[in-house]
Motif scaffolding. Sequence first.
Motif, PDB file in Angstrom:
ATOM      1  N   GLY A 146      -3.804   2.519  -4.450  1.00 38.84           N
ATOM      2  CA  GLY A 146      -3.331   2.196  -3.108  1.00 38.84           C
ATOM      3  C   GLY A 146      -4.468   1.931  -2.140  1.00 38.84           C
ATOM      4  N   TYR A 148      -5.553   7.404   3.562  1.00 41.29           N
ATOM      5  CA  TYR A 148      -5.046   7.169   2.204  1.00 41.29           C
ATOM      6  C   TYR A 148      -6.002   7.735   1.154  1.00 41.29           C
ATOM      7  CZ  TYR A 148      -1.235   4.088   3.695  1.00 41.29           C
ATOM      8  OH  TYR A 148      -0.083   3.592   4.240  1.00 41.29           O
ATOM      9  N   THR A 163       1.120   4.149  -2.853  1.00 47.78           N
ATOM     10  CA  THR A 163       0.770   5.500  -2.423  1.00 47.78           C
ATOM     11  C   THR A 163       1.948   6.449  -2.567  1.00 47.78           C
ATOM     12  OG1 THR A 163      -0.843   4.602  -0.861  1.00 47.78           O
ATOM     13  CG2 THR A 163      -0.130   6.871  -0.511  1.00 47.78           C
ATOM     14  N   MET A 168      -5.272  -1.574  -0.075  1.00 41.28           N
ATOM     15  CA  MET A 168      -5.496  -1.562   1.377  1.00 41.28           C
ATOM     16  C   MET A 168      -6.752  -2.359   1.732  1.00 41.28           C
ATOM     17  SD  MET A 168      -4.342   0.157   4.222  1.00 41.28           S
ATOM     18  CE  MET A 168      -4.925   0.504   5.878  1.00 41.28           C
ATOM     19  N   VAL A 214       0.840  -1.204   0.000  1.00 45.22           N
ATOM     20  CA  VAL A 214       0.000   0.000   0.000  1.00 45.22           C
ATOM     21  C   VAL A 214       0.874   1.251   0.000  1.00 45.22           C
ATOM     22  CG1 VAL A 214      -1.703   1.324   1.301  1.00 45.22           C
ATOM     23  CG2 VAL A 214      -1.910  -1.158   1.166  1.00 45.22           C
TER      24      VAL A 214
END
Length: 427
Positions: free
Chosen positions: A198, A100, A37, A202, A33
Amino acid sequence: MYLATTGRRADAPPRPEGVGRRVPGTVVALGAVSLVTDVSSEMVTAVLPLYLVLGLGLSPLQFGFFDGLFNGATALVRLLGGRLADRGGGRHRTVAGAGYLLSALSRLGLLLAGGAAGGIAAAMAADRLGKGVRTAPRDAMITLSARPEDLGRAFGVHRAMDTTGALLGPLVAFVVLWATADAYDAVFVVSFATGLLGVVVMGLFVPADPGAPGRTPTALARPTPPAAPARAAKPARTVPRVLADPAFRRVVAAASLLGAATIGDSFLYLLLQRGLDLPAALFPLLPLGSAACYLVLAVPAGRLADRSGRRVPFLLGHSALLAAYLTLLAPAGPAVAVLVLVLLGVFYAATDGVLMALAAPALPVRGRASGLAVLQTGQALARLVGAAGFGAAWTWWGPRPALVAAALALAAALAAAWRILPGGKVR
């Protein structure tokens, strides 16, 4: 007094038995992740100083205040993120995922701002809010998934994957700018799409409760005995109670003091760009050197910290940063640029994950995210002071006197931190 990861808190999960020292699956998933990101965020980070200073004409003082203000002000959100993650038996994935998502949406804000200062400020605030919300829950999930004696290695693996994204992000930004004739909007669009990816990773691969038996590779241990009712109902520690721990309080104090003497990567890159007179199109490539060094050294630094104690690597990392400041005072040239970028990579490899591994054993499981949020907030607020102070010094005195002052401040902070951090084998 020292922190020992080889010891266990009374409320810690059972230690895994019969499993190898492999990295838990939750840590690898979180690393994936962070990798995706960071490709998204570093695309923007790599071009933003150039966009604001050269494109919009901000002075070093304005940029330092701008960057430091958002880093420091939104650092307070880390406390909220940590507190929310610890409540209700642990909501780490939910809170981190929201952070995020917010950061990904901020790229749309940059795209729609159209160069307006207010829109850019709002987008930067959203990005930093997202980062502030997600950081403590994410790091808490790492500490809850790995064995205490392996925390340095676990954070090293996560930070290595994270840094892979940081390495790819500026490269992608460079390619996009080259292919679109310096169209910053294209960078923001690609960054937004990558950030959403991302969030999807997750949701699909990170377990909702990393500390629950049977949910992660570290849970291949004997069944956990039922907890006493009073123990199970105990709420997460508040900030004052977390800071009541003397060892943790000294770690926070040392990290904050050193943070106040850190001028920020963007200023280092701007100093290199000015010294080498690099074309604007090559500016996004500067972070690649430090990211590559960080990637190579993150896991070895974490393993070394697990074996030898985490205090000395943490301080040596800041010594590498001091050496980078001093190197920038030398006549500009390719060798100086390479050395500065390598030293910056060493600094992050020896301090970023190592600091979390140093502090985590002093914190209770149910207050882990809140405690790490306190530490990260103190460090971020201190870096606000460092960024704004260096920007002011650069504007008033010029870059070289400002850099000398920063080096002296960091040397003094290192000497103080050596005495503040708990002595002995801090693990």
